[in-house]
Scaffold this motif. Sequence first.
Motif, PDB file in Angstrom:
ATOM      1  N   LEU A   1       0.839  -1.189   0.000  1.00  0.00           N
ATOM      2  CA  LEU A   1       0.000   0.000   0.000  1.00  0.00           C
ATOM      3  C   LEU A   1       0.883   1.252   0.000  1.00  0.00           C
ATOM      4  N   PHE A   2       0.596   2.156  -0.891  1.00  0.00           N
ATOM      5  CA  PHE A   2       1.401   3.379  -0.979  1.00  0.00           C
ATOM      6  C   PHE A   2       0.487   4.592  -0.982  1.00  0.00           C
ATOM      7  N   LEU A   3       0.919   5.620  -0.238  1.00  0.00           N
ATOM      8  CA  LEU A   3       0.164   6.871  -0.236  1.00  0.00           C
ATOM      9  C   LEU A   3       1.068   8.011  -0.682  1.00  0.00           C
ATOM     10  N   ALA A   4       0.683   8.662  -1.780  1.00  0.00           N
ATOM     11  CA  ALA A   4       1.372   9.890  -2.178  1.00  0.00           C
ATOM     12  C   ALA A   4       0.682  11.019  -1.425  1.00  0.00           C
ATOM     13  N   PHE A   5       1.427  11.665  -0.541  1.00  0.00           N
ATOM     14  CA  PHE A   5       0.829  12.629   0.393  1.00  0.00           C
ATOM     15  C   PHE A   5       0.406  13.925  -0.285  1.00  0.00           C
TER      16      PHE A   5
ATOM     17  N   GLU B   1       7.280  12.197  -4.624  1.00  0.00           N
ATOM     18  CA  GLU B   1       6.314  11.178  -4.199  1.00  0.00           C
ATOM     19  C   GLU B   1       6.148  10.120  -5.289  1.00  0.00           C
TER      20      GLU B   1
ATOM     21  N   PRO C   1       3.688  16.361   1.353  1.00  0.00           N
ATOM     22  CA  PRO C   1       4.841  15.518   1.706  1.00  0.00           C
ATOM     23  C   PRO C   1       5.646  16.146   2.834  1.00  0.00           C
TER      24      PRO C   1
ATOM     25  N   GLN D   1       9.092   7.826  -5.469  1.00  0.00           N
ATOM     26  CA  GLN D   1       9.034   6.788  -4.429  1.00  0.00           C
ATOM     27  C   GLN D   1       8.054   5.696  -4.813  1.00  0.00           C
TER      28      GLN D   1
END
Lengths: 249, 489
Positions: free
Chosen positions: A80-84, A155, A87, A158
């Motif tokens: 699970l990935f969250l692009a803030f 982001e 950031p 990453q």
Amino acid sequence: MLEIKNLHVEVEGKKILDGLSLTVKAGEVAAIMGPNGSGKSTLSYVVAGREDYEVTAGEILLEGENILEMDASERAARGLFLAFQYPVEIPGVGTMTFLKSALNAQRKSRGEPELQTPELMKRVREAAKRLEISQDMLKRALNVGFSGGEKKRMEILQMALLEPKLAIMDETDSGLDIDALRIVAQGVNTLRAKERAFLVITHYQRLLNYIKPDTVHVMAAGRIVKTGGPELALELEKNGYRDYVSEAA
Amino acid sequence: MPAVRETVETVRSIDVDAYKYGFVTDIESDKAPKGLREDTVRFISAKKNEPAWLTEWRLDAYRRWLTMREPTWARVDYPPIAYQELYYYSAPKSTEGPRSLAEVDPELLRTYEKLGIPLREQEVLAGVQNARVAVDAVFDSVSVVTTFKEELAKAGVIFCPISEAVQNHPELVPKYLGSVVPVTDNFYATLNSAVFSDGSFVYIPPGVRCPMELSTYFRINEQNTGQFERTLIIADKGSYVSYLEGCTAPKRDENQLHAAVVELIALEDAEIKYSTVQNWYPGDAEGRGGIYNFVTKRGDCREARAKISWTQVETGSAITWKYPSCILRGDESRGEFYSIAISNGRQQVDSGTKMIHLGKNTTSRIISKGIAAGRSENTYRGQVSAHRRASGARNFTNCDSLLIGDRCGAHTVPYIEARNHSAVFEHEATTSKISEDQLFYCMQRGLSGEEATALIVNGFVRDVLQQLPMEFAVEAQKLIAVSLEGSVG
Ligand SMILES: Nc1ncnc2c1ncn2[C@@H]1O[C@H](COP(=O)(O)OP(=O)(O)O)[C@@H](O)[C@H]1O
Ligand SMILES: [Mg+2]
């Protein structure tokens, strides 16, 4: 891939998500659109496992498994990935160091061997090139002194490196000029794959011209109030959220 | 104190050798009995076959120590130390050390594992009985040490136990010993002067750049330095030396009280860089059994353009009382202090520095990073002063504290005193907490809470880590992560 059932969330006694349900399938790009304050960022935080958000009812399933008891790092290791939306700066921690620590922490908890520095550098450089991130930026402390657009691109870098199964992007388009938007969208589009799902949170339809969604959800007052195809985004662009807000209230 | 005088008289009346002999047969071993009396001091000195001047020097210290009181101004709290219950020479090991690793605090063993320390080396560090055999096997580096010594000899550098220097370098030791930290400096330093066990002696001849970093590691085979370590480093005109002290592995010691003295002397245009990693046993979860570390470290930039730089990473000990300082006597001399002090559990740290500007255009720089976690207390105490004739003196101080959790404390106590109008002293200080935003961001990327904390802390202390020699810095980074375990969640 992601299944959210009747989610109720409170922060400091205040109800923010109010019976939200949502399903995102593998390979799908789903968009969530909604006015400010409707709870979009809260949703992304709760799915990613941020503490201080109290889930009073409901379930979140990732690939059929309830993740509510897992902490944020366990969820990350499961893809699970969250692009803030905003950031975070980590002073004194070099970007490369951060990337290496993150990737290897995930690999370790999945029982995979650590990636050695030369291979990592190669991958990072390739992704950086595609996203037009300078080598100089990679040498600086993570996000410290980066412009808004640079942070957003970082982001995506990453995301590219961590190769998540489900990527949530929280207003990645906000604060980007048209060139940066194109670069970011391209970065996302190259990652599209049939085993990977995206949940793209945005306030504006603009981004969806570049990242074509399969599904569009409208969020208001802490729940999904309407679901449709890409045409729904165009309708929102024309008429705004007014109808949905009054309906939800 | 008639009893004391009587003892002194008695001891004086007998010949030292006979006295020593009698003493040894009396206790049937190579150690002094419990407690500290004038005859203990004589015994230590005799054991080491010291010249008369040093015996007198120690006795003088002892007599003065009797009139002194333990300082109480530091923000540390511990039960009274029963000085007469301690051993001051070769404490008996047979009854007190663990017999094997199975008897060692499992927490400590886990730490060793995390730091990647081989089993046999663990035994030595944990103070397992008869581990000396293992030392020789582990540090099976006789050839390394020999090459190392040859290299140094070629350069004319003297690096040996201070007890050896006392015998072989009468032209140096009496001249410099106690010249930076006078015998009466403070309670612990005075105690050390009376009973110091051993330590390092370094002399770098004029114009010589010491060809390698000098490390206590290379001395480990030679002598067990004990709890009252004494170090003396002299950099003659135009020379340079970098000295590394300590070791990242938490060291256990049956002696709870440690009171070391380190004196540095830099002559004209000389530079001394002194780096420490201190990781003595901090005690168990309740803080029991940890080391009390009362250290006096001071450098004297005795002549023009001399430079002394202290870098320390302090993570161990139950109590740390330590203020590595610089006396900037020579014109245009420079002092630096870079410090990382981490406290966790029940640890108490009161540490900082003094920069005493006496010469003209002297400069100093202080970068202190304190990190408090658990229920620890972490105090930075610093003094910057400029003498009347120290025109053009400059200091820059940056002192940051980071709190992890809300049961710990961080305190900053700066004293600034400028007697010269042209002195410019700048002071910056911040106190912050690790933000939830930062932690969540790192964890979202896959780092566990502890890994995230360690990474953020490593970022926080980066300016200081950069001052450490490369290998030391890498180890220190690992050490920081290990020290903060259990501080999150
Ligand atoms: N940590 C918090 N404490 C109190 N209120 C919060 C917190 N986070 C969000 N809120 C409130 O929850 C509502 C939804 O916020 P948010 O999820 O950021 O919405 P969006 O991202 O859709 O703009 C807002 O009214 C906001 O003020
Ligand atoms: Mg938002």
